[in-house]
Design a protein around this motif. Structure first.
Motif, mmCIF file in Angstrom:
data_model
loop_
_atom_site.group_PDB
_atom_site.id
_atom_site.type_symbol
_atom_site.label_atom_id
_atom_site.label_comp_id
_atom_site.label_asym_id
_atom_site.label_seq_id
_atom_site.Cartn_x
_atom_site.Cartn_y
_atom_site.Cartn_z
ATOM 1 N N LEU A 128 30.322 55.306 77.043
ATOM 2 C CA LEU A 128 31.224 54.782 78.070
ATOM 3 C C LEU A 128 32.641 55.306 77.892
ATOM 4 N N LEU A 129 33.154 55.228 76.653
ATOM 5 C CA LEU A 129 34.534 55.643 76.407
ATOM 6 C C LEU A 129 34.707 57.149 76.586
ATOM 7 N N ALA A 130 33.675 57.924 76.283
ATOM 8 C CA ALA A 130 33.746 59.365 76.530
ATOM 9 C C ALA A 130 33.872 59.633 78.031
ATOM 10 N N GLY A 131 33.144 58.853 78.831
ATOM 11 C CA GLY A 131 33.262 58.998 80.278
ATOM 12 C C GLY A 131 34.646 58.649 80.771
ATOM 13 N N ASN A 132 35.242 57.611 80.193
ATOM 14 C CA ASN A 132 36.601 57.241 80.598
ATOM 15 C C ASN A 132 37.594 58.339 80.231
ATOM 16 N N ARG A 133 37.395 58.976 79.075
ATOM 17 C CA ARG A 133 38.295 60.080 78.704
ATOM 18 C C ARG A 133 38.171 61.233 79.690
ATOM 19 N N GLN B 181 15.072 42.577 79.907
ATOM 20 C CA GLN B 181 13.999 43.320 80.548
ATOM 21 C C GLN B 181 14.198 44.829 80.534
ATOM 22 N N LEU B 182 15.438 45.282 80.565
ATOM 23 C CA LEU B 182 15.701 46.723 80.579
ATOM 24 C C LEU B 182 16.158 47.248 79.222
ATOM 25 N N GLY B 183 16.351 46.349 78.258
ATOM 26 C CA GLY B 183 16.694 46.783 76.899
ATOM 27 C C GLY B 183 18.091 47.349 76.754
ATOM 28 N N VAL B 184 19.015 46.934 77.626
ATOM 29 C CA VAL B 184 20.378 47.450 77.554
ATOM 30 C C VAL B 184 21.074 46.885 76.308
ATOM 31 N N PRO B 185 21.688 47.747 75.476
ATOM 32 C CA PRO B 185 22.267 47.278 74.213
ATOM 33 C C PRO B 185 23.738 46.884 74.272
ATOM 34 N N LEU B 186 24.412 47.104 75.419
ATOM 35 C CA LEU B 186 25.852 46.864 75.469
ATOM 36 C C LEU B 186 26.244 46.128 76.740
ATOM 37 N N VAL B 187 27.055 45.089 76.569
ATOM 38 C CA VAL B 187 27.683 44.385 77.685
ATOM 39 C C VAL B 187 29.188 44.557 77.527
ATOM 40 N N MET B 188 29.852 45.067 78.546
ATOM 41 C CA MET B 188 31.308 45.184 78.511
ATOM 42 C C MET B 188 31.921 44.314 79.602
ATOM 43 N N VAL B 189 32.906 43.510 79.212
ATOM 44 C CA VAL B 189 33.703 42.731 80.156
ATOM 45 C C VAL B 189 35.020 43.473 80.326
ATOM 46 N N LEU B 190 35.321 43.884 81.553
ATOM 47 C CA LEU B 190 36.505 44.705 81.798
ATOM 48 C C LEU B 190 37.493 43.970 82.696
ATOM 49 N N VAL C 208 22.353 44.004 70.310
ATOM 50 C CA VAL C 208 23.205 43.972 71.500
ATOM 51 C C VAL C 208 24.624 43.631 71.064
ATOM 52 N N ASP C 209 25.600 44.211 71.744
ATOM 53 C CA ASP C 209 26.981 43.829 71.497
ATOM 54 C C ASP C 209 27.637 43.488 72.831
ATOM 55 N N VAL C 210 28.603 42.594 72.770
ATOM 56 C CA VAL C 210 29.404 42.231 73.941
ATOM 57 C C VAL C 210 30.856 42.529 73.578
ATOM 58 N N VAL C 211 31.496 43.395 74.341
ATOM 59 C CA VAL C 211 32.865 43.807 74.039
ATOM 60 C C VAL C 211 33.760 43.559 75.242
ATOM 61 N N GLY C 212 35.046 43.391 74.966
ATOM 62 C CA GLY C 212 36.039 43.225 76.022
ATOM 63 C C GLY C 212 36.984 44.408 76.065
ATOM 64 N N ALA C 213 37.477 44.715 77.255
ATOM 65 C CA ALA C 213 38.382 45.852 77.408
ATOM 66 C C ALA C 213 39.303 45.607 78.594
ATOM 67 N N LEU C 214 40.393 46.370 78.625
ATOM 68 C CA LEU C 214 41.354 46.301 79.721
ATOM 69 C C LEU C 214 41.529 47.676 80.357
ATOM 70 N N GLU D 147 43.323 54.465 81.867
ATOM 71 C CA GLU D 147 42.727 54.330 80.546
ATOM 72 C C GLU D 147 42.119 52.946 80.324
ATOM 73 N N VAL D 148 41.025 52.945 79.572
ATOM 74 C CA VAL D 148 40.371 51.718 79.151
ATOM 75 C C VAL D 148 40.649 51.511 77.672
ATOM 76 N N THR D 149 41.129 50.331 77.312
ATOM 77 C CA THR D 149 41.449 50.004 75.926
ATOM 78 C C THR D 149 40.593 48.832 75.473
ATOM 79 N N LEU D 150 39.921 48.990 74.341
ATOM 80 C CA LEU D 150 39.103 47.906 73.806
ATOM 81 C C LEU D 150 39.998 46.806 73.244
ATOM 82 N N LEU D 151 39.545 45.563 73.377
ATOM 83 C CA LEU D 151 40.264 44.427 72.822
ATOM 84 C C LEU D 151 39.570 43.955 71.556
#
Length: 204
Positions: free
Chosen positions: A19-24, A99-108, A185-191, A198-202
């Motif tokens: 995700l962050l590579a795409g934002n760059r 059901q889809l096995g997604v390993p990441l949840v991001m709250v933006l 699975v991880d749940v991360v927050g970003a702004l 730019e997206v910055t992780l919190l």
């Protein structure tokens, strides 16, 4: 996804890196997908194998697929005013993870969020909006109260606090808590910064 297969992003860390590579790429003005995606690309995506689910705001200035330079089938996107949770949102995230096995949840979250501004105004004036907008305000209000509605920087601080509160709520969701605890699975927050893209992780 560019530079990797979908399978390469099946861990939380790899998904976040993708995700962050795409934002760059987006920030640098060198997106691979951008908005120039075709119907043929949609057809070629086949069965969906997303590697992340993004919960963001409805703000028209924050199109999530674009700011992370993603194409068809790579991410699931949920958008509500100020990324407010309700049962439909939580159920959708539970489905994608379970059901889809997604390993990441991001709250933006993002700066200059109108829904957060409404909550700040409500706590300052006591003038609560009508209709379902009141529900949004009620869900954001605890974040505003935590930072102090009268603080001159209440709005940007509440945006950040609301993201962190949403992350915390998802991490203890009864169907997500187990996968989060065992590292699947991880749940991360970003702004998201409107001025720079730019997206910055919190930090949690």
């Amino acid at each position: 996804m560019t530079g990797s297969s979908v399978g390469a992003a099946r861990t939380p860390r790899a998904a976040l890196a993708e995700l962050l590579a795409g934002n760059r790429r987006f920030v640098s003005g060198q997106p691979v997908h951008g908005h120039d995606v075709t119907a043929a690309a949609a057809v070629a995506s086949g069965d969906q194998q997303p590697y992340a689910v993004l919960l963001g705001c409805i703000d028209s200035r924050v199109p999530l697929e674009a700011i992370f330079d993603q194409t068809f089938g790579s991410i699931c996107v949920i958008r509500t005013g100020a990324h407010v949770l309700d049962r439909a949102v939580c159920g959708s995230i539970e489905y994608v993870v379970g059901q889809l096995g997604v390993p990441l949840v991001m709250v933006l979250g993002h700066e200059r969020c109108g829904a957060v501004a409404s909550a700040v105004d409500t706590l300052r004036t006591g003038d609560r909006p009508g209709g379902s907008l009141a529900y949004l305000v009620d869900q954001i209000a605890p974040a505003v109260a935590e930072v102090g509605a009268e603080d001159p920087r209440a709005h940007p601080m509440a945006v950040r606090r609301h993201v962190l509160r949403t992350v915390a709520a998802l991490r203890v969701d009864h169907l997500l808590a187990g996968p989060v605890a065992d590292g699947r699975v991880d749940v991360v927050g970003a702004l998201y910064e409107l001025a720079t893209g730019e997206v910055t992780l919190l930090d949690r």
